[in-house]
Design a protein around this motif. Structure first.
Motif, mmCIF file in Angstrom:
data_model
loop_
_atom_site.group_PDB
_atom_site.id
_atom_site.type_symbol
_atom_site.label_atom_id
_atom_site.label_comp_id
_atom_site.label_asym_id
_atom_site.label_seq_id
_atom_site.Cartn_x
_atom_site.Cartn_y
_atom_site.Cartn_z
ATOM 1 N N PHE A 60 0.824 -1.099 -0.075
ATOM 2 C CA PHE A 60 0.124 0.084 0.038
ATOM 3 C C PHE A 60 0.941 1.208 0.028
ATOM 4 O O PHE A 60 0.816 1.985 -0.929
ATOM 5 C CB PHE A 60 -0.942 0.046 1.320
ATOM 6 N N SER A 61 1.559 1.442 1.011
ATOM 7 C CA SER A 61 2.589 2.791 1.082
ATOM 8 C C SER A 61 3.766 2.465 0.308
ATOM 9 O O SER A 61 4.215 1.150 0.122
ATOM 10 C CB SER A 61 2.757 2.946 2.656
ATOM 11 N N ALA A 62 4.519 3.313 0.114
ATOM 12 C CA ALA A 62 5.987 3.276 -0.446
ATOM 13 C C ALA A 62 5.872 2.714 -1.921
ATOM 14 O O ALA A 62 4.645 2.780 -2.385
ATOM 15 C CB ALA A 62 6.921 2.360 0.207
ATOM 16 N N HIS A 63 6.841 2.731 -2.672
ATOM 17 C CA HIS A 63 6.768 2.354 -4.157
ATOM 18 C C HIS A 63 7.174 1.050 -4.495
ATOM 19 O O HIS A 63 8.221 0.596 -3.877
ATOM 20 C CB HIS A 63 7.744 3.414 -4.800
ATOM 21 N N ALA A 64 6.261 0.371 -5.099
ATOM 22 C CA ALA A 64 6.543 -0.909 -5.852
ATOM 23 C C ALA A 64 7.443 -0.893 -6.972
ATOM 24 O O ALA A 64 7.673 0.297 -7.609
ATOM 25 C CB ALA A 64 5.332 -1.496 -6.310
ATOM 26 N N ASP A 65 8.033 -1.778 -7.346
ATOM 27 C CA ASP A 65 8.606 -2.086 -8.803
ATOM 28 C C ASP A 65 8.180 -3.272 -9.419
ATOM 29 O O ASP A 65 7.495 -4.045 -8.772
ATOM 30 C CB ASP A 65 10.230 -2.065 -8.509
ATOM 31 N N GLY A 66 8.575 -3.536 -10.662
ATOM 32 C CA GLY A 66 8.300 -4.602 -11.272
ATOM 33 C C GLY A 66 8.420 -5.914 -10.602
ATOM 34 O O GLY A 66 7.477 -6.852 -10.633
ATOM 35 N N GLU A 67 9.481 -6.244 -10.180
ATOM 36 C CA GLU A 67 9.932 -7.634 -9.707
ATOM 37 C C GLU A 67 9.033 -7.656 -8.539
ATOM 38 O O GLU A 67 8.532 -8.904 -8.334
ATOM 39 C CB GLU A 67 11.224 -7.567 -9.447
ATOM 40 N N LEU A 68 8.919 -6.832 -7.691
ATOM 41 C CA LEU A 68 8.273 -6.864 -6.566
ATOM 42 C C LEU A 68 6.629 -7.239 -6.814
ATOM 43 O O LEU A 68 6.141 -8.088 -6.228
ATOM 44 C CB LEU A 68 8.117 -5.641 -5.575
ATOM 45 N N LEU A 69 6.215 -6.402 -7.708
ATOM 46 C CA LEU A 69 5.013 -6.633 -7.956
ATOM 47 C C LEU A 69 4.624 -8.096 -8.565
ATOM 48 O O LEU A 69 3.380 -8.810 -8.441
ATOM 49 C CB LEU A 69 4.460 -5.522 -8.971
ATOM 50 N N ALA A 70 5.521 -8.613 -9.483
ATOM 51 C CA ALA A 70 5.448 -9.746 -10.201
ATOM 52 C C ALA A 70 5.333 -10.857 -9.239
ATOM 53 O O ALA A 70 4.477 -11.759 -8.968
ATOM 54 C CB ALA A 70 6.465 -10.048 -11.113
ATOM 55 N N ARG A 71 6.466 -10.843 -8.281
ATOM 56 C CA ARG A 71 6.321 -11.768 -7.021
ATOM 57 C C ARG A 71 5.296 -11.699 -6.353
ATOM 58 O O ARG A 71 4.855 -12.759 -5.876
ATOM 59 C CB ARG A 71 7.732 -11.635 -6.304
ATOM 60 N N TRP A 72 4.594 -10.578 -5.931
ATOM 61 C CA TRP A 72 3.850 -10.431 -5.098
ATOM 62 C C TRP A 72 2.172 -11.142 -5.643
ATOM 63 O O TRP A 72 1.425 -11.418 -5.040
ATOM 64 C CB TRP A 72 3.596 -9.044 -4.617
ATOM 65 N N THR A 73 2.305 -10.815 -6.842
ATOM 66 C CA THR A 73 0.998 -10.995 -7.602
ATOM 67 C C THR A 73 0.996 -12.624 -7.670
ATOM 68 O O THR A 73 0.079 -12.987 -7.483
ATOM 69 C CB THR A 73 0.830 -10.566 -9.031
#
Ligand code: GLC
Length: 785
Positions: A518-531
């Motif tokens: 929610f807070s701070a900024h995601a990047d592509g790798e984080l978002l892909a792993r998290w999804t």
């Protein structure tokens, strides 16, 4: 501080009555739906003993035997042994030595008692009477592990820290942050492979010090004047959860769309923007079931309104989204703007539905709206009113309600800032004839109950969908739970796993964390792993904060978009399995996303394992949790396992080095299971699967089942089964289809096998991937090697 002592006892009316100079007590054997539980209830003589329960209904006393040595026995429950002076009991390996009573604000033995909440707010706290709190000392054992307690920071085993139940809006989840938004005074103890549970049915602030201040003892404390404890038998941790949820209630089956993928942001500020997001999903062929509207859809943060400038045509918006197969969910906060002429406020004020100060003034403060007032959801007539107000949303085509800030959060009260660690209403505020201190933990629970019941009343043929941030034990009856304001940190991706697993072990099955953070900024790798990880959260929603970088699946470029698309499509392929698990949850209380320790309680290797988990009994998920991670170690417990993707077989127990590519997640299937899957669609419709593909992992006996229904409403559903045998040469599969709906395709897929020699209903063999597909349209298949 007094030790609780009793001088005499008497058994009558299915109750063991205990009498002492200062205290009274009652021991009962209660039952509900085949479940038996001991209740140990102690109170100060001066207090009213007619304490009810806010969350449990329909518990009936049963007779039991009381022997001279004060052991209490009955069939179907382990015996309970009592001591009178000082009071204590022993049960199932749980030895509670003493019960003590103390005055508010006194320092307990452990030295961690918090008094600040009671002494701050001097002015408004004046009216709060002092009374007796109580604490129970439990003799500790080094080998004991603890689970449950709802939503918590930290790792899987909760031992070694002190956990407070006091629902709190804490937006910064440091490793030691506690409490957060939920309050679950429920604990599972596990020793060897034997488990027990305790549920403290008290809504006051309660504290569980689990061998934190002193190694040799744990302490369970309540600020309230009564101590009402339920002892829940195992022997397995799964049985503890089943029994506990039989008492406090289980979730009902959610609508299928709630298990799809959701996109949220604080905020999609304009009608057109919300539409554009959905269109983008469709253009990019990424499945999507709902778009969520955060607080900016409202007119000046007034709940039950739409902003005439930014959302001038809400029906048009929801209809256009619906045409794309996308539902709309709106946030509803409890803080009602205090404004003359605003109907919700006027009505609530006229009826005296809002919480008052102890001086009986309408209590006002600030949340998003300012000034704001808070409905008192402990009163049935207020819940009924609040539920009725939701007609407004349904008439505008809204499909579900998101309850937030319901700890309740308050930025100021009467113009004053509350202490930083307790940004809520003053403890002395009045709710009906109670102090807020007594029912604070119930605020979110009551709000969700009101919302759920209101939705059901207006649309009785639909299953209400409510998401909440705050809740109390039993919240699962009314709402899904998400874990509030996490950050786009790898640590929070990893930490979400034990947090959700312990919620699941606390009886709350439909849970999720904000994917991408929610807070701070995601990047592509984080978002892909998290999804990919989020594809296994029972509730799967991407959400981000106002000042965070956007994090819809496509914003980090095509490489990450394609990994994210794969994850979301995978979720849609797995819906038959997930929905079947959801159906199991309704019957058993067991969560779809479960700690390894639930499936393998006797295996010491998994009792603290937090970075892998089970989906039901048959799938083991081992996500990557660090940036740049190319491999990880996966633990496969005793038994035969198969790599879900390649079909390669393994024999556990083994620690397996596992590759973690970005476009999939390490996933292992238990041998002998059959997992129902389907093909990915852009959005859900009903839960009859025209395409049904069983992924079968070979073993001498094979079994799987799928639950199907309309995916909405209350028409009956059907369980269809796949059964089979395999002797190393011949595989026979039988499919009993009970759903009565036409299918386009029913198949079984078996990976990692040689080319068959013959048989019937063989559809296809791919030598490259060593994958065999058989056709089950005729109801059976046979394969020879
Ligand atoms: C709270 C919620 C968050 C929401 C925001 C604005 O911080 O936890 O999810 O976006 O309020 O409504």
């Amino acid at each position: 501080m007094h030790e609780v002592r009793f001088s005499s006892y008497r058994y009558s009316d299915d109750t063991l009555h205990l009498e002492g100079t200062y205290f009274k007590g009652r021991v009962q054997l209660l039952h509900k739906g085949g479940v038996r539980t001991w209740r140990v209830f102690v109170w100060h003589r001066l207090e009213d003993a007619q304490k009810g329960s806010w969350v449990m209904e329909g518990l009936e006393p049963l007779p039991f035997e009381v022997y001279d040595d004060l052991s209490c026995q009955a069939e179907g429950v382990p015996a309970l042994k009592l001591w009178l002076d000082p009071f204590g009991f022993g049960w199932e390996g749980l030895e509670a030595l003493e019960l003590e009573a103390h005055r508010f604000g006194q320092l307990g033995k452990s030295g961690v008692w918090q008094t600040s909440e009671w002494t701050a707010f001097h002015e408004v706290n004046d009216g709060l009477p002092l009374g007796a709190g109580m604490s129970l000392l439990i003799k500790e054992k080094p080998e004991r592990r603890y689970y449950g307690l709802g939503e918590r920071t930290g790792f899987l085993d909760k031992k070694g820290r002190t956990w407070t139940n006091w629902t709190t809006d804490d937006p910064i989840h440091y490793p030691d942050a506690d409490p957060l938004y939920q309050a679950h005074p429920f604990l599972i103890g596990l020793e060897g492979d034997r488990a027990w549970g305790v549920y403290l049915d008290e809504t006051w602030r309660t504290v569980f010090d689990l061998a934190s201040a002193e190694d040799h003892q744990s302490i369970i404390r309540t600020d309230g004047p009564t101590f009402d404890l339920y002892l829940i038998a195992g022997p397995s941790p799964k049985e503890v959860i089943q029994r506990y949820t039989a008492l406090v209630g289980r979730a009902s089956l959610p609508p299928l769309w709630a298990l799809g993928y959701h996109q949220c942001r604080y905020s999609y500020t304009h009608q057109e923007l919300a539409l554009e997001i959905a269109r983008e999903y469709r253009r990019r062929e990424i499945p999507l079931d709902a778009v969520w509207l955060d607080i900016d859809y409202m007119d000046g943060f007034k709940v039950f309104t739409f902003s005439p400038e930014r959302f001038p045509e809400p029906e048009k918006l929801t209809a256009a989204l619906r045409e794309m197969g996308v539902r709309t969910v709106t946030i509803v906060d409890p803080g009602v703007k205090k404004e003359e002429g605003y109907l919700v406020y006027e009505e609530g004020r006229a009826q005296q539905y809002f919480i008052h100060s102890y001086r009986d003034e309408e209590l006002w403060g600030e949340v998003w709206p300012s000034p704001a007032v808070w409905p008192d959801f402990t009163r049935p007539e207020v819940r009924e009113w609040w539920g009725r107000l939701h007609r407004f949303y349904l008439e505008h085509g809204i499909a579900g309600i998101w309850n937030d800030m319901n700890e309740p959060a308050a930025f100021t009260v009467f113009g004053q800032e509350p202490p930083k660690d307790n940004r809520t209403l003053p403890s002395s505020a009045r709710q009906g004839n109670r102090y807020h201190a007594e029912v604070h933990n119930l605020y979110g629970y009551g709000m969700c109950q009101a919302t759920y019941e209101g939705l059901l009343k207006f649309e009785p043929s639909k299953r209400p969908f409510v998401l909440t941030r705050s809740g109390f034990a039993g919240i699962q009856k009314y709402a899904f739970v998400w874990t509030g304001d996490n950050h786009s940190y790898w640590e929070h991706l990893e930490g979400s796993i034990p947090m959700l697993l312990n919620l699941g072990m606390s009886g709350v099955p439909f849970v999720g964390a904000d994917i991408g953070g929610f807070s701070a900024h995601a990047d592509g790798e984080l978002l892909a792993r998290w999804t990919w990880l989020g594809a296994f959260y029972p509730f799967m929603r991407n959400h981000s904060g106002k000042t965070s970088r956007r994090q819809e699946p496509w914003v980090f470029g095509p490489r990450w978009e394609s990994a994210i698309r794969e994850a979301i499509r995978f979720r849609y392929r797995m819906l038959p399995y997930l929905y079947t698990l959801a159906h199991e949850t309704v019957a058993t209380g067991l969560p779809p996303m479960r700690a390894m320790v639930l499936e393998h309680p006797h295996d010491p290797e998994v009792s603290a394992l937090h970075d892998q988990f089970m989906w039901g009994s048959d799938l083991l998920v081992a996500p990557a949790v660090r940036p740049g991670q190319r491999h990880r170690l996966t633990y496969l417990p005793q038994g035969q396992w198969q790599d879900f993707w390649s079909g390669e077989g393994y024999e556990g127990p083994v620690h397996l080095p596992t590759a973690t590519p970005h476009d999939r997640i390490p996933l292992f299937q238990r041998a002998g299971s059959a997992i129902p899957t389907t093909k990915a669609e852009p959005h859900t419709t009903d839960a009859y699967w025209e395409t049904l593909v069983w992924q079968v992992s070979l073993a001498p006996e094979v079994r799987g089942w799928v639950y199907e229904d309309q995916g909405e409403g209350y028409e009956p559903g059907y369980i269809s089964e796949l059964e089979g045998t395999y002797d190393g040469y011949t595989l026979r599969l039988d499919f009993t289809d009970r759903c009565g709906q036409p299918r386009q395709r029913v198949e079984a897929v078996i990976r990692g096998v040689r080319e068959p020699q013959g048989g019937h209903s063989i559809h296809h063999y791919d030598p490259q991937t060593q994958t065999l597909t058989v056709d089950l349209a005729s109801g059976s298949a046979e394969v020879h090697w």
